[in-house]
Design an enzyme around this catalytic site. Sequence first.
Site, PDB file in Angstrom:
ATOM      1  N   GLU A  83      34.400  45.191  43.109  1.00  0.00           N
ATOM      2  CA  GLU A  83      34.907  44.716  41.817  1.00  0.00           C
ATOM      3  C   GLU A  83      33.866  44.958  40.733  1.00  0.00           C
ATOM      4  OE1 GLU A  83      36.415  40.389  40.015  1.00  0.00           O
ATOM      5  OE2 GLU A  83      36.411  40.761  42.176  1.00  0.00           O
TER       6      GLU A  83
ATOM      7  N   GLU B 265      34.318  39.375  31.859  1.00  0.00           N
ATOM      8  CA  GLU B 265      34.960  38.071  31.937  1.00  0.00           C
ATOM      9  C   GLU B 265      34.520  37.178  30.786  1.00  0.00           C
ATOM     10  OE1 GLU B 265      35.424  37.164  36.638  1.00  0.00           O
ATOM     11  OE2 GLU B 265      33.351  37.341  35.916  1.00  0.00           O
TER      12      GLU B 265
END
Length: 384
Positions: A143, A147
């Site tokens: 990943e 964010e």
Amino acid sequence: MRYYSIFSSLLLLIPSISLAAPPPGKGNNTEITSAPSFSDSLTSFDTGHWQAADGWANGSPFLNAWSSTALDFSSDGLGIVLSDAPLLGYNYTSGELRTSNFYGYGCYEVEMRPAAVSGVVSAFFTFMGPYDNVRGGNGQHNEIDIEFLGNDTNVVQFNFWTNDDQYANGHEKIIELGFDASKSFNHYAFDWSETGINWYINKQLVYSVISTSNDPTPKVSDGTHKIMMNMWPVDASASGWAGEFTYPMIPVLGEFKNVRFTEGSDCNFDSPEPPPPSPTNSLTISDHNISLNNKATQASATVTVADNNGQRVEGVTITGEWSGIVNDGDGEKVTDQTGSALFYSRRSRSGSGTFQFCVTSLSKAGYSWTSGNDEPKCSEVEIP
């Protein structure tokens, strides 16, 4: 009026959808390849390119289940709406969008405006794992993240995970933005290569990691990734990270647009950001509308601001006051790229009365506003 078209549909969710997550992928029996470059404004749902998470839930630390009805495509791009519509035993419903194809080394870009609500995560990221692994690869969790944590949208968090099914070795990096990301769209990107990852804010390089044998970044040889966007509330196990979540009594909105992937390329950004518009002398309210939700329990007011040349103005701080059947609700918002801002009243338990919203000030550096010369400062709607 983005909220209420989708919020109404959330209340009509089909009850027969399953809690099960998507089936695991095929593993190593297909060739690892990357899909080609693409660009999407996200003004409509291209079902040939994207998939919506629908009818399942991640479990802790997520407090929500996923529904495709939480994705709202419009001329403004993609809005993801987190609501208190119950689904699959969860108290909240939200949305997630992922590509159908898998992507490798290259430049990943998005413009987004995250939600500024404590305990709500707004994210743009790439992902590979046992449930998103149909194009070969080792099936392990990989990943790369951009964010936003809703308890402080003046910062952004970058992160990556490499062959880490246990989420044991994160690489979180907090970057100070110098602005509140929830107030307007900004450009965020990263380029992923064999040698590492570079992250960018408004097309400026702000952070880099170099892959090493002891701490490698994800590799295409382990698998290509899906591109994903989502917004979700955290439970108590993650409140120390993203803040404690309390539903704010109105739906929460995160916005995304202009997603782009450039295969095999670093982020050169050949097209520079357009210069900001030259300030004009004055601001005016060019439009002011108010409407009720479908249950006639709450009002929303849209205020649009233009300059003295009739051009809509982004970044104007609007303050206002609610009166009538309620005297509380959103009191300050900042106009978006269309020159508009959306205000919500507190909900009313009364069956009759009038909602009124009045603009009390408009402000932006280099501009002025003369209240007495401007109409309509107020708008109202009566419960039928």
